[in-house]
Scaffold this active site. Sequence first.
Site, PDB file in Angstrom:
ATOM      1  N   CYS A 123      -1.197  16.018  12.241  1.00  0.00           N
ATOM      2  CA  CYS A 123      -0.894  14.371  13.151  1.00  0.00           C
ATOM      3  C   CYS A 123       0.185  14.361  14.624  1.00  0.00           C
ATOM      4  O   CYS A 123       0.332  13.560  15.285  1.00  0.00           O
ATOM      5  CB  CYS A 123       0.385  13.783  11.970  1.00  0.00           C
ATOM      6  SG  CYS A 123      -0.610  13.802  10.358  1.00  0.00           S
ATOM      7  N   HIS A 258       2.935   7.643  14.287  1.00  0.00           N
ATOM      8  CA  HIS A 258       2.399   7.514  13.416  1.00  0.00           C
ATOM      9  C   HIS A 258       2.083   7.548  12.845  1.00  0.00           C
ATOM     10  O   HIS A 258       2.903   6.585  12.116  1.00  0.00           O
ATOM     11  CB  HIS A 258       2.781   9.421  13.203  1.00  0.00           C
ATOM     12  CG  HIS A 258       1.374  10.168  12.046  1.00  0.00           C
ATOM     13  ND1 HIS A 258       0.295  10.299  12.567  1.00  0.00           N
ATOM     14  CD2 HIS A 258       1.666  10.928  11.206  1.00  0.00           C
ATOM     15  CE1 HIS A 258      -0.561  10.157  10.978  1.00  0.00           C
ATOM     16  NE2 HIS A 258       0.736  10.967  10.255  1.00  0.00           N
ATOM     17  N   ASN A 289      -3.995   6.565   7.462  1.00  0.00           N
ATOM     18  CA  ASN A 289      -3.350   7.567   8.101  1.00  0.00           C
ATOM     19  C   ASN A 289      -4.188   8.169   8.222  1.00  0.00           C
ATOM     20  O   ASN A 289      -5.234   9.108   7.420  1.00  0.00           O
ATOM     21  CB  ASN A 289      -2.644   8.325   7.102  1.00  0.00           C
ATOM     22  CG  ASN A 289      -2.001   9.772   7.584  1.00  0.00           C
ATOM     23  OD1 ASN A 289      -2.729  10.160   8.117  1.00  0.00           O
ATOM     24  ND2 ASN A 289      -1.292  10.275   7.007  1.00  0.00           N
TER      25      ASN A 289
HETATM   26  C1  LIG Z   1       3.206  10.559  -0.950  1.00  0.00           C
HETATM   27  C2  LIG Z   1       4.077   9.111  -1.162  1.00  0.00           C
HETATM   28  C3  LIG Z   1       4.080   7.730  -0.417  1.00  0.00           C
HETATM   29  C4  LIG Z   1       4.539   9.294  -2.881  1.00  0.00           C
HETATM   30  O1  LIG Z   1       6.195   8.265  -1.946  1.00  0.00           O
HETATM   31  P1  LIG Z   1       7.288   8.228  -3.011  1.00  0.00           P
HETATM   32  O2  LIG Z   1       8.462   7.431  -3.152  1.00  0.00           O
HETATM   33  O3  LIG Z   1       7.951   9.214  -2.201  1.00  0.00           O
HETATM   34  O4  LIG Z   1       6.978   8.807  -4.006  1.00  0.00           O
HETATM   35  P2  LIG Z   1       7.140  10.053  -5.597  1.00  0.00           P
HETATM   36  O5  LIG Z   1       6.539  11.053  -4.934  1.00  0.00           O
HETATM   37  O6  LIG Z   1       9.021  10.227  -5.432  1.00  0.00           O
HETATM   38  O7  LIG Z   1       6.876   9.608  -6.859  1.00  0.00           O
HETATM   39  C5  LIG Z   1       7.438   7.981  -7.421  1.00  0.00           C
HETATM   40  C6  LIG Z   1       7.345   7.712  -8.366  1.00  0.00           C
HETATM   41  O8  LIG Z   1       5.414   7.654  -7.777  1.00  0.00           O
HETATM   42  C7  LIG Z   1       5.321   8.201  -9.380  1.00  0.00           C
HETATM   43  N1  LIG Z   1       4.035   8.390  -8.336  1.00  0.00           N
HETATM   44  C8  LIG Z   1       3.469   9.498  -7.035  1.00  0.00           C
HETATM   45  N2  LIG Z   1       2.532   9.856  -6.633  1.00  0.00           N
HETATM   46  C9  LIG Z   1       1.986   8.561  -6.702  1.00  0.00           C
HETATM   47  C10 LIG Z   1       0.960   7.576  -6.717  1.00  0.00           C
HETATM   48  N3  LIG Z   1      -0.327   8.192  -6.247  1.00  0.00           N
HETATM   49  N4  LIG Z   1       0.108   6.304  -7.987  1.00  0.00           N
HETATM   50  C11 LIG Z   1       0.827   6.074  -8.890  1.00  0.00           C
HETATM   51  N5  LIG Z   1       2.461   6.463  -8.771  1.00  0.00           N
HETATM   52  C12 LIG Z   1       2.593   8.328  -7.729  1.00  0.00           C
HETATM   53  C13 LIG Z   1       5.982   9.502  -9.293  1.00  0.00           C
HETATM   54  O9  LIG Z   1       4.859  10.066 -10.394  1.00  0.00           O
HETATM   55  C14 LIG Z   1       6.910   8.661  -9.794  1.00  0.00           C
HETATM   56  O10 LIG Z   1       7.312   8.615 -10.941  1.00  0.00           O
HETATM   57  P3  LIG Z   1       8.668   8.150 -11.198  1.00  0.00           P
HETATM   58  O11 LIG Z   1       9.770   7.786 -11.063  1.00  0.00           O
HETATM   59  O12 LIG Z   1       8.318   8.485 -12.863  1.00  0.00           O
HETATM   60  O13 LIG Z   1       8.914  10.162 -12.102  1.00  0.00           O
HETATM   61  C15 LIG Z   1       5.561   9.781  -0.015  1.00  0.00           C
HETATM   62  O14 LIG Z   1       5.841  10.656   0.434  1.00  0.00           O
HETATM   63  C16 LIG Z   1       5.611   9.505   1.685  1.00  0.00           C
HETATM   64  O15 LIG Z   1       4.506   8.858   1.927  1.00  0.00           O
HETATM   65  N6  LIG Z   1       5.319  10.672   1.991  1.00  0.00           N
HETATM   66  C17 LIG Z   1       6.085  11.413   3.456  1.00  0.00           C
HETATM   67  C18 LIG Z   1       3.971  11.016   3.698  1.00  0.00           C
HETATM   68  C19 LIG Z   1       3.626  11.961   5.104  1.00  0.00           C
HETATM   69  O16 LIG Z   1       4.365  10.730   6.128  1.00  0.00           O
HETATM   70  N7  LIG Z   1       2.969  12.917   5.251  1.00  0.00           N
HETATM   71  C20 LIG Z   1       2.502  13.375   6.908  1.00  0.00           C
HETATM   72  C21 LIG Z   1       1.320  14.212   7.178  1.00  0.00           C
HETATM   73  S1  LIG Z   1       0.157  13.444   7.453  1.00  0.00           S
END
Ligand SMILES: CC(C)(COP(=O)(O)OP(=O)(O)OC[C@H]1O[C@@H](n2cnc3c(N)ncnc32)[C@H](O)[C@@H]1OP(=O)(O)O)[C@@H](O)C(=O)NCCC(=O)NCCS
Length: 333
Positions: A123, A258, A289
């Site tokens: 990215c 990004h 993304n």
């Molecule tokens: C991936 C992303 C959207 C997940 O969001 P988040 O807020 O961090 O989510 P978490 O992993 O903390 O999970 C929170 C809750 O949602 C749930 N969850 C995780 N993924 C899920 C999904 N796809 N759909 C529904 N629920 C989901 C988890 O189980 C957790 O549940 P709980 O609270 O009951 O335990 C986020 O972490 C993100 O955008 N990360 C960076 C991405 C990025 O910049 N990538 C760069 C490379 S391209």
Amino acid sequence: MTAALNQVSGPAYTRIYSYGAARGENAVPNDDLVGPIDSSDEWIRQRTGIVTRVRADKDTDAIDLAAAAAAEAIEKSGVPADQVDLVIVATISNPKQTPSVSAIVADRVGANPAAAYDVNAACAGYAYAVTQADALIKAGAARYALVIGTEKLSDIVDPTDRSISFLLGDGAGAALIGPSDVPGIAPAVWGSDGSKADAVGMNSTLTEFRDGEVPWPTLRQEGQTVFRWAVWEMAKVAREALDKAGVEPADIAAFIPHQANMRIIDEFAKQLGLPESTVIARDIETTGNTSAASIPLASHRLMAERPELSGGLALQIGFGAGLVFAAQVVVLP
Ligand SMILES: CC(C)(COP(=O)(O)OP(=O)(O)OC[C@H]1O[C@@H](n2cnc3c(N)ncnc32)[C@H](O)[C@@H]1OP(=O)(O)O)[C@@H](O)C(=O)NCCC(=O)NCCS
């Protein structure tokens, strides 16, 4: 006595002349993806800001998308295609590990025999490639460079993976870069942290797949690790890029990060203290993304929707698998 070797040098400054874009043909709404990952439209909107993402047809690949974006950038620039002597393509989704996407695209758009190579910086790839084009033109190694970010990520996602698959889209963005009378690309802040290589990337190797040990390799991430790194470390990198350019947040007409997650974009804007007047790229909402393509796609869209930004300063920052990052201030064409 050894003969003295001839040396060349290029223009003092470069700038972006134009952008081009190509998006996957299909808008894929959240509801089409939530079944296999036990998610919901509401969760994806709230946690990422994504409403739909674009995905390409089966027969469209990252080369097709790149060639279409590049053709538009060339046409808009007014530079004849045969004067483009450097093509740099940033991608992690070349359909083959070799040959490069860039050599094929150079030929397709009429830039054969331009120097051509691909950059694997995920990215951050587009911002890396802009840094290289700027440096190579100033060094006299090229005069007009096409910089392209292109991805067909839908081929390397697992529909049952809830860590990253629902974030990703397909597309390509291109920029034509050439000599300038005034500075148009500021020095980059770029780097890497390979100690976090496991945080995001492919989940297995091609040889493991060949040997029947694993299914088709796909992208995975530790979402929270990447999220925290992005919000804390990348805001610092963006601030450093402003310092290196010698400008203040108030000077920035557009912020083009990004397109990883709307919450990351909002957090950046807050930490950087960008004024209300700064236009923030939010292409993620309908594009998703698209890794290396995300900054040039968002730039292209901003220029189409807000032509008054032309000539203004934009801060761009890319970050992702490696981990790698690159940020710089550019003058919008
Ligand atoms: C991936 C992303 C959207 C997940 O969001 P988040 O807020 O961090 O989510 P978490 O992993 O903390 O999970 C929170 C809750 O949602 C749930 N969850 C995780 N993924 C899920 C999904 N796809 N759909 C529904 N629920 C989901 C988890 O189980 C957790 O549940 P709980 O609270 O009951 O335990 C986020 O972490 C993100 O955008 N990360 C960076 C991405 C990025 O910049 N990538 C760069 C490379 S391209």
